[in-house]
Design an enzyme around this catalytic site. Structure first.
Site, mmCIF file in Angstrom:
data_model
loop_
_atom_site.group_PDB
_atom_site.id
_atom_site.type_symbol
_atom_site.label_atom_id
_atom_site.label_comp_id
_atom_site.label_asym_id
_atom_site.label_seq_id
_atom_site.Cartn_x
_atom_site.Cartn_y
_atom_site.Cartn_z
ATOM 1 N N ASN A 150 42.652 18.049 95.273
ATOM 2 C CA ASN A 150 41.399 18.551 94.689
ATOM 3 C C ASN A 150 40.607 17.484 93.915
ATOM 4 O OD1 ASN A 150 43.475 18.717 92.726
ATOM 5 N ND2 ASN A 150 42.219 20.080 91.507
ATOM 6 N N GLY A 226 50.553 19.659 91.746
ATOM 7 C CA GLY A 226 50.319 20.463 92.938
ATOM 8 C C GLY A 226 50.634 21.925 92.665
ATOM 9 N N THR A 228 52.562 25.599 92.305
ATOM 10 C CA THR A 228 53.768 26.083 91.624
ATOM 11 C C THR A 228 54.894 26.324 92.624
ATOM 12 O OG1 THR A 228 52.491 26.980 89.803
ATOM 13 C CG2 THR A 228 54.626 28.014 90.206
ATOM 14 N N THR A 230 55.383 24.789 95.520
ATOM 15 C CA THR A 230 55.926 23.492 95.964
ATOM 16 C C THR A 230 56.870 22.947 94.894
ATOM 17 O OG1 THR A 230 53.769 23.076 96.948
ATOM 18 C CG2 THR A 230 55.270 21.219 96.873
ATOM 19 N N ALA A 231 56.510 23.167 93.636
ATOM 20 C CA ALA A 231 57.327 22.645 92.534
ATOM 21 C C ALA A 231 58.740 23.236 92.559
ATOM 22 C CB ALA A 231 56.657 22.918 91.199
ATOM 23 N N GLU A 248 52.879 19.238 87.042
ATOM 24 C CA GLU A 248 51.546 19.721 86.632
ATOM 25 C C GLU A 248 51.109 20.706 87.710
ATOM 26 O OE1 GLU A 248 50.584 18.659 83.795
ATOM 27 O OE2 GLU A 248 51.710 16.802 83.529
#
Ligand code: NAD
Length: 482
Positions: A150, A226, A228, A230-231, A248
């Protein structure tokens, strides 16, 4: 067609797989370049390069590293126009926004951290008659830096600058949706003479190249920005190695507007906090809560200003909103807009492809009008899930307790805005909202000296912050007996 290659040890190399991925211009829907599709083997080569560079870079003087960062910032500054144009083609945002926000901040990231390391001091405490205890900070090693699409260069450089400043070497993995400015950035690194291996850049899919970085045993620290979801994979994949993690993540940020606000300023800034960068900023205030007495007036003014925004050609200086980043993302955002009615909401503005792009070069681009949905069901998906596009909900509230419970009702806790002229209320509401940042009578004003990050599912590792030099260091205590 241009092929974006990996940047390893200051050389441009193909991926071992020999495969490539298409890169689309979101404003036209056409493929305009390709990138290599990297995997484990490419990450392995990059790790070897970064490990080789580490001993010299990590022991170079602060002054030398600071000088190098300043040179990177200065060269980026010279090239901001071409970078802004490239970022617009890659990501869909207006060139003017890329210049004003993304590039300005990318330059600032290098200047800020170049200065910051020159002002760092270690701590020493005295145990009377017994000895001295001092703390030392040292670089962690090879840092894995994974960034989203983004604000591509802005967010990548917000990791590269602090990581390199304190002496780490790095392997970067920009988003596969927006690789171009990271690729151009590699040329800046080469041109200023950054030693080979200090900063490597790998291109490819998150599930392949990204996961290979996270799983690599010789990358002890990961800074990830990226989604949540994926985290969750990153936490699991890195767990066997006990990596230092900075996460983040997503947000569903409340924008709380009390009766006594400065209405004109609130409306102006709320239009920006809703639709800037096509609403594709993690900090966008996607849930607007307006107190009962001013609700009708706010809605009227907000719709009027929103409908005056120009959507379309990213190269036109008047354009406020460009295209969404990809077809898949546009379809996802549309699917949320289509949920409105079934969730008891009411579409009150936007919600369609803008008619202005029909018959233009942008006809097949991924554009959506800025969209406003009135909704009172706090638990509905539109008010709970991150849409990450130009879609806001507006909800009426009665009192402070009610709006705070609604603001805190999602799994996220990234940021919030509060609009009121009552200073006591402003502070008390700020304290009660569970989010990493609260802006009072403002939005997205950032001071790089203060910690940044989210609470709850919006982030991890906020103390010090994964955008701080502390995050990229190991802290050690040394006790010396008298
Ligand atoms: P994403 O999670 O899909 O991808 C981010 C990066 O991770 C990309 O480089 C991707 O290739 C990589 N990746 C994907 N799967 C991976 C895996 N299994 N292992 C390692 N790497 C992997 O996110 P996105 O769609 O690019 O970005 C949008 C999200 O980012 C939104 O949720 C937004 O809120 C969030 N965001 C947060 C902040 C913040 O500072 N909190 C800033 C910007 C964006």
């Amino acid at each position: 067609m241009k092929i974006i290659k990996n940047f390893i040890h200051n050389e441009y190399v193909d991926a071992v797989s020999g495969k490539t991925l298409d890169n689309f211009n979101p404003a036209t829907g056409k493929v305009y370049s390709q990138m290599v599709r990297s995997g484990e083997a490419d990450v392995q080569t990059a790790v070897a390069s970064a490990e080789k560079a580490f001993p010299l870079w990590s022991t170079s003087s602060r002054n030398d590293r600071s000088d190098m960062l300043m040179q990177i910032g200065a060269l980026l500054q010279k090239r901001v126009q071409v970078f802004a144009e490239a970022e617009s083609i890659d990501q869909g945002k207006p060139v003017s926004l890329a210049l004003k926000v993304d590039m300005a901040r990318a330059v600032k990231n290098f200047e800020f951290f170049a200065h910051a390391i020159l002002h760092e001091k270690e701590n020493c405490s005295k145990l009377d008659g017994v000895g001295l205890n001092y703390s030392l900070r040292s670089p962690v090693g090879v840092a894995g830096l994974i960034s989203p699409w983004n604000l591509p260069l802005y967010l990548l450089t917000w990791k590269v600058a602090p990581a390199l400043a304190v002496g780490n070497t790095a392997i970067c993995k920009p988003s596969e949706l927006t690789p171009m400015t990271a690729y151009m950035f590699s040329q800046v690194l080469k041109d200023v003479g950054l030693p080979p291996g200090v900063c490597n850049i790998i291109f490819g899919l998150g599930s392949e190249a990204g996961a290979a970085i996270v799983k690599h045993p010789k990358i002890p620290i990961i800074s990830f920005t990226g989604g949540t979801q994926t985290a969750e994979s990153i936490i699991k994949d890195s767990a066997p190695h006990f990596k230092k993690l900075g996460l983040e993540l997503g947000g569903k940020n409340p924008n709380i507007i009390f009766n006594d606000c400065d209405l004109s300023k609130t409306v102006d800034v709320s239009v920006k906090s809703s639709f800037n960068n096509q609403g594709e900023i993690c900090l966008c205030g996607s849930r607007i809560f307006v107190q009962k007495e001013i609700y009708p007036k706010f809605i009227k003014d907000f719709i009027e200003k929103t409908e005056a925004l120009i959507v379309g050609d990213p190269w036109d200086a008047q354009t406020f909103m460009g295209a969404l980043v990809s077809k898949e993302h546009r379809d996802k955002v549309m699917s949320y807009i289509n949920l409105a009615e079934s969730e008891g909401g009411k579409l009150i503005s936007g919600g369609k492809v803008p008619v202005s792009i029909k018959g233009t070069d942008f006809e097949n681009g991924y554009f959506i009008e800025p969209t406003i949905i009135e909704a009172q069901n706090i638990q509905c998906r539109l008010l709970q899930e991150e849409v990450f596009g130009p879609v806001v909900t507006i909800t009426q509230f009665t009192d402070e307790d009610e709006v705070i419970s609604w603001a805190n009702s999602t799994k996220y806790g990234l940021s919030a805005s509060v609009w009121t002229q009552d200073i006591t209320r402003a502070h008390s509401v700020a304290e009660r909202i569970k989010s990493g940042t609260v802006w009072i009578n403002s939005w997205m004003i950032r001071d790089l000296r203060v910690p940044f990050g989210g609470m709850k599912a919006s982030g991890m590792g906020r103390e010090g912050g994964s955008h701080s030099i502390d995050f990229y260091t190991e802290l050690k205590n040394v006790f010396v007996s008298y």
